[in-house]
Every structure is written in structure tokens, then in C-alpha cells.
Enzyme design. Structure first.
Site, PDB file in Angstrom:
ATOM      1  N   GLU A   1     -62.755  13.752 -37.036  1.00 27.43           N
ATOM      2  CA  GLU A   1     -61.663  14.564 -36.896  1.00 27.43           C
ATOM      3  C   GLU A   1     -61.558  15.327 -35.912  1.00 27.43           C
ATOM      4  OE1 GLU A   1     -58.939  14.083 -38.431  1.00 27.43           O
ATOM      5  OE2 GLU A   1     -59.353  12.419 -39.984  1.00 27.43           O
ATOM      6  N   SER A   2     -62.468  16.520 -35.611  1.00 27.71           N
ATOM      7  CA  SER A   2     -62.627  17.510 -35.053  1.00 27.71           C
ATOM      8  C   SER A   2     -63.879  17.703 -34.216  1.00 27.71           C
ATOM      9  CB  SER A   2     -62.188  18.686 -35.592  1.00 27.71           C
ATOM     10  OG  SER A   2     -63.550  18.962 -36.335  1.00 27.71           O
TER      11      SER A   2
END
Length: 210
Positions: free
Chosen positions: A92-93
């Protein structure tokens, strides 16, 4: 020359042995005494000593220990493998707590604000709140799809209604690639020892952690 080689080797060996305890912002200084003895400290004593900065395992913007404690805490509370939380976070990040997606998902676990609020989150960029919110949401999806990790991950990426519509991972390249990527990261983190929480708290979820 012999003393210089001794100093370089000693510092490398000592730094390798202590790498797991060095955070992103820690500076370690190596000194060679007149006797040839090498000492390590975090306090510089003169301008001739070079600093050795430890490399962050996850992201230079936060301390490794802070992230690991947040992951362990959320994993214990919601009966999820830390390796799975880390895998989702990586996809995700890439462990950047300031990350924002085009859809407005924020933080380490890239939570849509509405989803974060639903799970009790308020400060979307706070490490503990974001990781806990992501763990709650992932726990909810795992329960909803009867422990099927692939479907839960697909729903995390593409929303649960789309998974319901197809009854499988939706035929979207982004979602299919996402599921494959997270599963690869999951296997990698399991090999690193991130398998189950160190201490399991009482949980209403029976069976093994996902």
C-alpha cells in the site's frame, strides 16, 4: 595502515552485530584508542570522527521499533499475522506513513478516511491509529470472506462489493496484481520470522491467525 584496517574491520563487525537495534536517526561513532582498542558511542568527541548512519529497515521517515511495536500490538489485538499486516503495508505505502493515493487513501495502510472513521480512527497519519485501523478492516474482511486471504486482499484493494459480484478476485489487472504482490510479500515476511504475534491476547476468533 594496520591500525586503520583494524579499525575499519572492527567497526563493520560491531555495526553488523548491532544493526537490529539501530534506528533510522541514530548515529554511531567509532574510535581507535592509542592502544588499538576500538570503541563505539553515539556521542562525538572531535571533528575527525566520521559518523556511520544506520539504514532503516522500513522507511527513513520513522523508527523501525515504532513500526514493529504498532504491528505487534495490532496483530495481537485482531488475531492477524504480523507478516500479513506488513505485506499489506508494503504494497500500500511502502512503509511511508505520509502516503496518499489518488483515491484519497492515507497513511501506512492506505485507509480511505470513511473506512478509518468506521474503525475508530481519527488521526489518519498516526502510526498506531493507522495500523490498528488497517488491522481492524483486514480482520473484518477475513471474517466476511471466511478466512480466504485472496478474497480479503482483493476486497481491501477493490471494495468488498466487487468481490461479492464476481465471487472471486475481480478481473481487474490492478487488483489481481495487488493480490499476487501482497502474497509474495507475505511469504517473504514469514521467512523473516513475522509469523504470529509474540503474545496472543484473548480473542473471539477461533483457530490460527490469518
Amino acid at each position: 595502515m594496520g591500525s586503520a584496517r583494524f579499525l575499519a574491520c572492527a567497526v563493520v563487525i560491531l555495526m553488523a552485530n548491532s544493526a537490529s537495534a539501530v534506528h533510522a536517526e541514530v548515529q554511531v561513532y567509532g574510535y581507535a584508542r592509542p592502544t588499538g582498542q576500538v570503541s563505539l558511542t553515539n556521542v562525538p568527541t572531535n571533528e575527525h570522527i566520521a559518523a556511520i548512519r544506520g539504514k532503516a529497515r522500513y522507511h527513513i521517515g520513522m523508527a523501525d521499533l515504532e513500526l514493529e511495536q504498532a504491528v505487534n500490538r495490532a496483530a495481537q489485538q485482531h488475531h492477524i499475522q504480523p507478516a500479513l499486516l506488513l505485506a499489506v503495508m508494503k504494497a500500500e505505502s511502502s512503509f511511508n506513513r505520509s502516503a496518499v493515493s489518488k483515491a484519497g487513501a492515507v497513511g501506512l495502510m492506505r485507509l480511505i478516511p470513511e473506512t478509518a472513521i468506521r474503525h475508530g480512527g481519527r488521526n489518519f497519519y498516526d502510526t498506531n491509529e493507522n495500523v490498528t485501523g488497517g488491522a481492524k478492516h483486514l480482520r473484518y474482511l477475513l471474517d466476511r470472506f471466511h478466512g480466504n486471504i485472496r478474497l480479503a486482499l482483493a476486497a481491501y484493494n477493490a471494495e468488498e462489493r466487487k468481490v461479492d459480484r464476481y465471487g472471486q478476485v475481480p478481473p481487474y489487472k490492478e487488483t489481481q496484481d495487488y493480490v499476487k504482490k501482497v502474497l509474495v510479500y507475505h511469504r517473504s515476511h514469514k521467512k523473516d520470522g513475522w509469523i504470529v504475534p509474540v503474545v496472543m491476547t484473548a480473542s473471539t476468533h477461533a483457530g490460527r491467525p490469518y
